[in-house]
Design a protein around this motif. Sequence first.
Motif, mmCIF file in Angstrom:
data_model
loop_
_atom_site.group_PDB
_atom_site.id
_atom_site.type_symbol
_atom_site.label_atom_id
_atom_site.label_comp_id
_atom_site.label_asym_id
_atom_site.label_seq_id
_atom_site.Cartn_x
_atom_site.Cartn_y
_atom_site.Cartn_z
ATOM 1 N N ALA A 37 0.847 -1.198 0.000
ATOM 2 C CA ALA A 37 0.000 0.000 0.000
ATOM 3 C C ALA A 37 0.880 1.245 0.000
ATOM 4 N N PRO A 38 0.415 2.326 -0.608
ATOM 5 C CA PRO A 38 1.184 3.571 -0.585
ATOM 6 C C PRO A 38 1.300 4.103 0.840
ATOM 7 N N GLU A 60 -0.707 19.153 -4.408
ATOM 8 C CA GLU A 60 -0.450 18.150 -5.451
ATOM 9 C C GLU A 60 0.101 16.848 -4.867
ATOM 10 N N THR A 61 0.913 16.943 -3.827
ATOM 11 C CA THR A 61 1.467 15.744 -3.195
ATOM 12 C C THR A 61 0.366 14.920 -2.535
ATOM 13 N N VAL A 62 -0.554 15.604 -1.871
ATOM 14 C CA VAL A 62 -1.677 14.921 -1.223
ATOM 15 C C VAL A 62 -2.567 14.273 -2.279
ATOM 16 N N LEU A 63 -2.841 14.986 -3.341
ATOM 17 C CA LEU A 63 -3.674 14.428 -4.411
ATOM 18 C C LEU A 63 -3.018 13.204 -5.041
ATOM 19 N N ALA A 64 -1.703 13.266 -5.245
ATOM 20 C CA ALA A 64 -0.998 12.120 -5.819
ATOM 21 C C ALA A 64 -1.086 10.917 -4.887
ATOM 22 N N ASN A 74 -6.214 5.065 -4.154
ATOM 23 C CA ASN A 74 -7.375 4.580 -4.920
ATOM 24 C C ASN A 74 -6.962 3.499 -5.913
ATOM 25 N N ALA A 75 -5.819 3.687 -6.581
ATOM 26 C CA ALA A 75 -5.338 2.688 -7.533
ATOM 27 C C ALA A 75 -4.990 1.388 -6.812
ATOM 28 N N MET A 134 -8.823 -5.107 -4.867
ATOM 29 C CA MET A 134 -10.214 -5.571 -4.910
ATOM 30 C C MET A 134 -10.616 -6.139 -6.273
ATOM 31 N N ALA A 135 -9.769 -6.038 -7.281
ATOM 32 C CA ALA A 135 -10.109 -6.499 -8.629
ATOM 33 C C ALA A 135 -10.575 -7.950 -8.675
#
Length: 64
Positions: free
Chosen positions: A10-11, A40-44, A50-51, A57-58
């Motif tokens: 996990a990130p 931008e760092t938080v969004l990344a 999410n990815a 879960m795929a």
Amino acid sequence: MSLFDYTPGAPKATKQPTPLAIHNDIRTDDYYGLRERENETVLAHLHAENAYTEAVMAPLDSFK
């Protein structure tokens, strides 16, 4: 191959210790910076989380 044979890591969010004081009590929040939704760092990091969730879960997509 099952879901548990390989799970990507996990990130990890970067710790940014921020002291917070309330009612004469001081505590440190290591992840307070994640509140900055325009950063931008938080969004990344959020996109990476999410990815990761989608990848893990795929195998369960057939249950949707």
